[in-house]
Motif scaffolding. Structure first.
Motif, PDB file in Angstrom:
ATOM      1  N   LEU A 227      34.587   0.394  18.527  1.00  0.00           N
ATOM      2  CA  LEU A 227      33.236   0.861  18.177  1.00  0.00           C
ATOM      3  C   LEU A 227      33.286   2.202  17.468  1.00  0.00           C
ATOM      4  CD1 LEU A 227      31.159   0.078  21.393  1.00  0.00           C
ATOM      5  CD2 LEU A 227      30.634  -0.766  19.100  1.00  0.00           C
ATOM      6  N   LEU A 228      33.969   3.143  18.085  1.00  0.00           N
ATOM      7  CA  LEU A 228      33.894   4.516  17.593  1.00  0.00           C
ATOM      8  C   LEU A 228      34.626   4.707  16.277  1.00  0.00           C
ATOM      9  CD1 LEU A 228      34.146   6.369  20.992  1.00  0.00           C
ATOM     10  CD2 LEU A 228      32.120   5.900  19.616  1.00  0.00           C
ATOM     11  N   ALA A 229      35.539   3.777  15.984  1.00  0.00           N
ATOM     12  CA  ALA A 229      36.278   3.900  14.727  1.00  0.00           C
ATOM     13  C   ALA A 229      35.490   3.311  13.569  1.00  0.00           C
ATOM     14  CB  ALA A 229      37.618   3.178  14.848  1.00  0.00           C
ATOM     15  N   HIS A 230      34.378   2.621  13.868  1.00  0.00           N
ATOM     16  CA  HIS A 230      33.702   1.907  12.781  1.00  0.00           C
ATOM     17  C   HIS A 230      32.628   2.738  12.083  1.00  0.00           C
ATOM     18  CE1 HIS A 230      31.927  -1.211  10.439  1.00  0.00           C
ATOM     19  NE2 HIS A 230      32.948  -1.977  10.745  1.00  0.00           N
ATOM     20  N   PRO A 231      32.701   2.813  10.752  1.00  0.00           N
ATOM     21  CA  PRO A 231      31.736   3.645  10.028  1.00  0.00           C
ATOM     22  C   PRO A 231      30.275   3.243  10.248  1.00  0.00           C
ATOM     23  CG  PRO A 231      33.385   2.726   8.512  1.00  0.00           C
ATOM     24  CD  PRO A 231      33.717   2.222   9.867  1.00  0.00           C
ATOM     25  N   LEU A 232      30.005   1.963  10.458  1.00  0.00           N
ATOM     26  CA  LEU A 232      28.612   1.573  10.705  1.00  0.00           C
ATOM     27  C   LEU A 232      28.112   2.162  12.023  1.00  0.00           C
ATOM     28  CD1 LEU A 232      28.518  -2.188   9.633  1.00  0.00           C
ATOM     29  CD2 LEU A 232      27.097  -0.363   8.700  1.00  0.00           C
ATOM     30  N   ILE A 233      28.985   2.193  13.008  1.00  0.00           N
ATOM     31  CA  ILE A 233      28.618   2.774  14.300  1.00  0.00           C
ATOM     32  C   ILE A 233      28.536   4.295  14.169  1.00  0.00           C
ATOM     33  CG2 ILE A 233      29.466   3.133  16.666  1.00  0.00           C
ATOM     34  CD1 ILE A 233      28.244   0.362  16.204  1.00  0.00           C
ATOM     35  N   GLN A 234      29.447   4.868  13.386  1.00  0.00           N
ATOM     36  CA  GLN A 234      29.382   6.318  13.147  1.00  0.00           C
ATOM     37  C   GLN A 234      28.076   6.688  12.436  1.00  0.00           C
ATOM     38  OE1 GLN A 234      32.953   7.212  10.986  1.00  0.00           O
ATOM     39  NE2 GLN A 234      34.295   6.713  12.709  1.00  0.00           N
ATOM     40  N   TYR A 235      27.682   5.824  11.523  1.00  0.00           N
ATOM     41  CA  TYR A 235      26.415   6.052  10.816  1.00  0.00           C
ATOM     42  C   TYR A 235      25.254   6.034  11.802  1.00  0.00           C
ATOM     43  CZ  TYR A 235      22.615   5.581   7.465  1.00  0.00           C
ATOM     44  OH  TYR A 235      21.464   5.776   6.743  1.00  0.00           O
ATOM     45  N   LEU A 236      25.260   5.021  12.655  1.00  0.00           N
ATOM     46  CA  LEU A 236      24.201   4.862  13.654  1.00  0.00           C
ATOM     47  C   LEU A 236      24.176   6.066  14.586  1.00  0.00           C
ATOM     48  CD1 LEU A 236      22.133   2.702  14.453  1.00  0.00           C
ATOM     49  CD2 LEU A 236      23.857   1.725  15.972  1.00  0.00           C
ATOM     50  N   SER A 237      25.347   6.521  14.939  1.00  0.00           N
ATOM     51  CA  SER A 237      25.465   7.643  15.842  1.00  0.00           C
ATOM     52  C   SER A 237      24.971   8.928  15.173  1.00  0.00           C
ATOM     53  CB  SER A 237      26.931   7.780  16.234  1.00  0.00           C
ATOM     54  OG  SER A 237      27.091   8.701  17.258  1.00  0.00           O
ATOM     55  N   ARG A 238      25.321   9.059  13.904  1.00  0.00           N
ATOM     56  CA  ARG A 238      24.954  10.269  13.173  1.00  0.00           C
ATOM     57  C   ARG A 238      23.460  10.327  12.865  1.00  0.00           C
ATOM     58  NH1 ARG A 238      23.130  13.913  11.648  1.00  0.00           N
ATOM     59  NH2 ARG A 238      23.556  15.365   9.959  1.00  0.00           N
ATOM     60  N   TRP A 239      22.924   9.235  12.340  1.00  0.00           N
ATOM     61  CA  TRP A 239      21.553   9.263  11.826  1.00  0.00           C
ATOM     62  C   TRP A 239      20.548   8.523  12.704  1.00  0.00           C
ATOM     63  CZ3 TRP A 239      21.339  13.035   8.675  1.00  0.00           C
ATOM     64  CH2 TRP A 239      22.338  13.276   7.733  1.00  0.00           C
TER      65      TRP A 239
ATOM     66  N   GLU B 247      29.073   7.561   1.400  1.00  0.00           N
ATOM     67  CA  GLU B 247      28.670   6.862   2.614  1.00  0.00           C
ATOM     68  C   GLU B 247      28.267   5.405   2.364  1.00  0.00           C
ATOM     69  OE1 GLU B 247      26.244   9.237   5.539  1.00  0.00           O
ATOM     70  OE2 GLU B 247      24.784   7.724   5.051  1.00  0.00           O
ATOM     71  N   SER B 248      27.352   5.187   1.430  1.00  0.00           N
ATOM     72  CA  SER B 248      26.844   3.814   1.261  1.00  0.00           C
ATOM     73  C   SER B 248      27.933   2.890   0.732  1.00  0.00           C
ATOM     74  CB  SER B 248      25.614   3.805   0.357  1.00  0.00           C
ATOM     75  OG  SER B 248      25.959   4.229  -0.934  1.00  0.00           O
ATOM     76  N   ASN B 249      28.802   3.412  -0.100  1.00  0.00           N
ATOM     77  CA  ASN B 249      29.911   2.581  -0.570  1.00  0.00           C
ATOM     78  C   ASN B 249      30.858   2.225   0.568  1.00  0.00           C
ATOM     79  OD1 ASN B 249      29.940   2.082  -3.599  1.00  0.00           O
ATOM     80  ND2 ASN B 249      29.294   4.211  -3.458  1.00  0.00           N
ATOM     81  N   LEU B 250      31.084   3.189   1.449  1.00  0.00           N
ATOM     82  CA  LEU B 250      31.912   2.901   2.622  1.00  0.00           C
ATOM     83  C   LEU B 250      31.264   1.826   3.481  1.00  0.00           C
ATOM     84  CD1 LEU B 250      34.331   3.666   4.505  1.00  0.00           C
ATOM     85  CD2 LEU B 250      32.769   5.261   5.631  1.00  0.00           C
ATOM     86  N   LEU B 251      29.968   1.989   3.716  1.00  0.00           N
ATOM     87  CA  LEU B 251      29.284   1.072   4.633  1.00  0.00           C
ATOM     88  C   LEU B 251      29.220  -0.344   4.091  1.00  0.00           C
ATOM     89  CD1 LEU B 251      26.405   3.377   5.926  1.00  0.00           C
ATOM     90  CD2 LEU B 251      28.503   2.767   7.113  1.00  0.00           C
ATOM     91  N   ARG B 252      29.108  -0.469   2.765  1.00  0.00           N
ATOM     92  CA  ARG B 252      29.077  -1.849   2.260  1.00  0.00           C
ATOM     93  C   ARG B 252      30.462  -2.348   1.840  1.00  0.00           C
ATOM     94  NH1 ARG B 252      28.000  -2.459  -3.572  1.00  0.00           N
ATOM     95  NH2 ARG B 252      27.943  -0.396  -4.476  1.00  0.00           N
ATOM     96  N   GLN B 253      31.470  -1.672   2.305  1.00  0.00           N
ATOM     97  CA  GLN B 253      32.858  -2.123   2.136  1.00  0.00           C
ATOM     98  C   GLN B 253      33.271  -2.165   0.665  1.00  0.00           C
ATOM     99  OE1 GLN B 253      35.238  -3.364   4.643  1.00  0.00           O
ATOM    100  NE2 GLN B 253      33.943  -2.238   6.027  1.00  0.00           N
ATOM    101  N   ASN B 254      32.722  -1.267  -0.101  1.00  0.00           N
ATOM    102  CA  ASN B 254      33.042  -1.222  -1.531  1.00  0.00           C
ATOM    103  C   ASN B 254      34.088  -0.160  -1.862  1.00  0.00           C
ATOM    104  OD1 ASN B 254      32.588  -1.877  -4.334  1.00  0.00           O
ATOM    105  ND2 ASN B 254      31.450   0.047  -4.508  1.00  0.00           N
ATOM    106  N   LEU B 255      34.336   0.754  -0.940  1.00  0.00           N
ATOM    107  CA  LEU B 255      35.116   1.950  -1.244  1.00  0.00           C
ATOM    108  C   LEU B 255      36.621   1.692  -1.176  1.00  0.00           C
ATOM    109  CD1 LEU B 255      34.410   4.946  -1.826  1.00  0.00           C
ATOM    110  CD2 LEU B 255      34.776   5.389   0.593  1.00  0.00           C
ATOM    111  N   PRO B 256      37.373   2.140  -2.196  1.00  0.00           N
ATOM    112  CA  PRO B 256      38.829   1.985  -2.134  1.00  0.00           C
ATOM    113  C   PRO B 256      39.429   3.054  -1.228  1.00  0.00           C
ATOM    114  CG  PRO B 256      38.225   3.147  -4.138  1.00  0.00           C
ATOM    115  CD  PRO B 256      36.930   2.794  -3.439  1.00  0.00           C
ATOM    116  N   LEU B 257      40.403   2.662  -0.430  1.00  0.00           N
ATOM    117  CA  LEU B 257      41.002   3.592   0.523  1.00  0.00           C
ATOM    118  C   LEU B 257      42.508   3.397   0.551  1.00  0.00           C
ATOM    119  CD1 LEU B 257      38.314   2.963   3.248  1.00  0.00           C
ATOM    120  CD2 LEU B 257      38.747   5.196   2.222  1.00  0.00           C
ATOM    121  N   LYS B 258      43.242   4.500   0.508  1.00  0.00           N
ATOM    122  CA  LYS B 258      44.690   4.481   0.688  1.00  0.00           C
ATOM    123  C   LYS B 258      45.346   3.442  -0.229  1.00  0.00           C
ATOM    124  CE  LYS B 258      47.967   4.931   4.471  1.00  0.00           C
ATOM    125  NZ  LYS B 258      48.405   4.407   5.740  1.00  0.00           N
TER     126      LYS B 258
END
Lengths: 598, 598
Positions: A227-239, B247-258
């Motif tokens: 849960l805590l590693a997931h950006p969607l949950i982090q988003y929910l937690s933050r905002w 943020e929004s790109n991360l959340l919709r799984q669009n963002l390139p990482l590593k």
């Protein structure tokens, strides 16, 4: 005893009697808890023809096998009754602490029957319950009621109650608990009001034993990590559920505007509405339900100005920001916070309230009603009018008395074509996610047992114009059915955000249930139960005359298109509805093949 | 003369001669301008086998019939040549003021042939041109070059030029104009470098006449009204192409990482990257291209610290934030601004640069190279390393010399399996939008004439797992083809955001062309032209040995899934590619049925 199930508290307010019933092992094994218990009890005991505000209606509160354990995101309770708003199956659920405390007090469910002559509250602690006089509480808002009961019974007591709206039998009245948590749907606060049941206070110290402590510990650890590693949950937690602002909803064409008649708004207005703006203007703190690592609730206070709040309280979430904001073209965050606070205090469903306000604004714009009829100015975007309308609805003052019957009935009363823009399905207001951009949401709004609803679906990512009718129907059935299952545990649906992108429900739901109860659970068995519960509710509704012709969206959605790029969103439900009926094996009249047998 | 077309300037640097050619009416009628002119000229005049950095290569700059008029969002120019990075069709385009000024100077296109022995620049003003000595400019960065030429030629002169990267024949060198605007793709800066052409300065006062002034006025008014009312345009105007944050790109799984090997990042890191953060830390101002009401460019300056910029400059856009940021797991906005500034000064494609840096970081992580090989520490997320690598690539220092050949060649040079994670198609780096969540983007990356590219597509909303192979192929063809057309005008694709959600291209493109040129244009005719241009480029590529086996994505995309909820994103291109070839009527080897006839 099977698993960790407790007992059922049966309360007859007509006879002023309480009775503790033991749960039968077969019942527990088959219906799991929460939604399963509540649905089975209501279907067995309530004749669908019963008038919702009569003593004959029953209201059932239930928690699940995971409640009160260390497992995160299991604080919720479910409440069902026949709905005074829709006259069909009524259901709500809420997080906070009350559900957990009920479990610790030794109960998995409360069944309230009959009605009291004078105001009462129920006081449940450690396996016992008593019906107490609520004369002094009657007339208080929900926050005052909680405080008064804590003063009376102890500071750690948890309270579910109604505000003045429930007392006034406002048909969009909610049940409130833990300072602004709310079982808002279906107007079940009015059922409590009709029974003169002001509140249920509870406190308990009974340990919830689980079958395999080690495995529960391990699963909990794993869940928390994921849960805590997931950006969607982090988003929910933050905002919080309010989100950063309404910007992204506006940009993806999801935001309701001007009673759903408009599809664009200024970006600036959308930016003014959300947690970021609240943080800029107010002191904002975070609050979590019992055992939740996210803490999605925001506590706010408008300090000064015309919309000053008397004390801090739970801030608006997305649905509220949209309903009391964009739906009314209102971009005054202070006004939305104040209106939301009043809804929490009166005990009003904010989605239904916003829908009524937008509706009456359109009545005035279309000159179906005049300023004289309404007694106030109501032009679009007027934040003061929004706040004033909340007061009028909560207290049934002026036009508020008509609106208090819900948008469907109010539109019939007002007449002159107003029903054309009363935005509801089966009397239940349209939630704040545009069905035009998501055919699965659209079909769910049209078919789910409680009328249009955003919670009774564990959503996937369906915003597409490319799903075939059969794909739309299959997804809708699957997501509705999983929702029934998750509500048996009772778990928060944010754990299974976007149909399992955060945690896998197929993995966790059976595993958690087995670890807690010691019984085997398979995905298939759970899915069958979900389907059975869905059918039981549907059968209840067909007995009340609900049929396929009621499975439809307001015509506005078919007349005003919402288009994003090359996508031409299709809200013609006919083909997907036909597939849906086939998959659900419902007759042409909507009667499940089970004939309500459960 | 037909419409408002000007002349072609032909420059032979070997012979040190300039010649002004009149445009033939048939040519103008058939190829419209911009991309049409440039493509026709290059296909007619350049043998596909020509080595890109040889004097035999030609580089063509072109503007369109709408350039220099009052119509908004028409400031762009197109530039084509054989690409030294990919050895196939090379193409870039950029906004700003330079293209407009070229038109005002009387030219629709410049064709540069041959190469000079010593550094030169081209000075074009009011229908005339001369080749001037650039000895003093050689070695300057792009900002210095612009300044020096303005000092020399007048403060209103517009400059397109190369920085040190182009001089050093770095194969990802870009062409820069107007303080950070860039035609970045295909390494065409190195073509200028190979010709010793440092810059093209231009100034003009020639009025651009349009056929129907009244209609142009009316259409412009209507466009501006529609544009400015649209929330997507308001968003672009408010936050720029960088957006609020990643943020929004991360959340919709669009963002390139590593280097595309990771699918999750912390929300906090994503929030640190974007215009909001830049506004918090730096003074940020907005800058618009000629005639644009949006103003999507952000001008920033890191004032102090290790990443202080010597002066303010154009800030990073989305692609840059992702390439120099998330792709390297770097969330230091100061480091990204500094690295971006260096890219602008050296004249480097930021997408290609970020791709190289992430690639070399992975080489170190996998111990394919050692710290000793590289001469610096390069762990993921190290902002200083990102900045240092930009310097090394721009100046071909150390490992930068290997990287300067582009990721495909560098991986072959390094060997030991490095090609497995060299993220490119046909030598062109993968843009910063994840092809795994958008099958149309995926197919476009695999098939578009310039290798993987994000600009050569007027995108729709295709993030879905439900498109059939034939739908994917049809959409890709349609969006690629419209891109060819829009590049003939030359208009900014933000005008036709999301495939026409802002302005309708089907409505505006023919109308604007007719109003300006006085000729009839139909959607069908334009679409045919777009297809013809696409085929001409494809035929050019097939002559260089490109075939269907090259139309593929890096295997990493098929091995590491990116899943959102119930969506299982499919990057198996085989079925959609087969449909695509059918629709395009290409042979199994990718040869268009037109056989390159145009």
């Amino acid at each position: 005893m099977y698993g960790n199930a407790g007992k059922i508290l049966r309360v007859n307010l007509t006879k002023s009697k309480v009775n503790v019933e033991t749960l039968k092992e077969g019942f527990v094994r088959e219906y799991i808890g929460g939604n399963g218990f509540a649905t089975k009890i209501l279907c067995d005991e309530l004749s669908p023809e019963t008038p919702p505000l009569s003593p004959g209606n029953k209201i059932v509160f239930a928690v699940g096998p995971l409640s009160g354990t260390r497992i995160p995101m299991c604080s919720r309770y479910v409440v069902v009754a026949k709905s005074p708003l829709t006259n069909i199956w009524g259901e709500g659920d809420a997080g906070g602490f009350w559900g957990t405390e009920l479990k610790w007090a030794g109960f998995d469910a409360i069944v309230v029957e009959g009605s009291s002559e004078k105001p009462v509250y129920l006081w449940i602690s450690n396996g016992k319950a008593e019906i107490c006089d609520a004369k002094d509480l009657w007339g208080m808002d929900s926050y005052e009621t909680e405080k008064a009961l804590r003063n009376e019974l102890g500071s750690k007591v948890k309270v579910a109650c109604i505000g003045q709206a429930g007392e006034n039998l406002v048909k969009i009245a909610s049940i409130m608990n833990d300072g602004g948590r709310t079982a808002a749907h279906s107007g079940l606060g009015a059922v409590m009001g009709s029974k003169k049941l002001k509140a249920i206070a509870t406190k308990g110290d009974i340990d919830v034993e689980v079958f395999n402590e080690e495995e529960v510990k391990e699963l909990t650890k794993q869940m928390l990590k994921e849960l805590l590693a997931h950006p969607l949950i982090q988003y929910l937690s933050r905002w919080g559920v309010a989100g950063d602002s309404l910007e992204s909803n506006l940009l993806r064409q999801n935001l309701p505007l001007k009673n759903w008649s408009q599809v664009n708004w200024s970006l600036e207005s959308a930016q003014l509405m959300g947690s970021r703006r609240m943080e800029e203007k107010f002191s904002v703190t975070r609050k979590a339900c019992y055992g939740c690592p996210i803490g999605c609730a925001k506590i706010v206070k408008v300090e000064s100005g015309p919309f000053a709040m008397q004390e801090q309280g739970r801030g608006p979430e997305y649905e509220t920001l949209a309903a009391l904001g964009s739906l009314c073209l209102n971009d005054d965050i202070d006004a939305v916070c104040k209106a939301n606070d009043l809804c929490n205090r009166y005990g009003l469903d904010t989605i239904a309230t916003g829908t009524l306000i937008a509706f009456i604004m359109e009545c005035l714009e279309k000159e179906i009603l005049s300023k004289q009829d309404i007694g106030t100015t109501l032009e679009w975007g007027n934040g003061e009018a929004v706040v004033e309308l909340v007061r009028m609805i909560g207290t049934r003052k002026g036009i508020g008395n008509t609106l208090a019957e819900g948008v469907s009935t109010a539109a019939v009363t007002i007449g002159r074509g107003a029903s054309e823009f009363a935005m509801h399905v089966k009397g239940s207001p349209i939630p704040m996610h545009d069905p035009r951009i998501d055919p699965v949401r659209a079909l769910n709004y049209a078919t789910v047992s409680v009328g249009a609803n955003h919670g009774k679906l564990v959503p996937g990512k369906n915003e597409s114009d490319d799903l075939t009718p059969s794909q739309i129907a299959l997804r809708t059935v699957s997501q509705q059915t999983w929702s029934e299952v998750v509500d048996c545990l009772v778990m928060c649906r944010f754990a299974f955000f976007f149909g399992g992108v955060v945690l896998s429900r197929e993995f966790y739901v059976p595993k958690l249930l087995s670890a807690v109860t010691g019984q085997p659970f398979t995905e298939q068995k759970l899915f069958e139960l979900g389907n059975r519960l869905f059918d039981m509710k549907q059968f209840f509704n067909t007995k009340q005359g609900v049929g396929r012709e009621h499975d439809r969206l307001p015509t506005r959605f078919t007349k005003i298109p919402r288009v994003l790029g090359e996508e031409k969103y299709n809200v013609d439900l006919t083909p997907s509805l036909a597939e849906y009926y086939k998959i659900r094996r419902w007759s042409e009249e909507g009667v499940p093949s089970s004939q309500g047998k459960n």
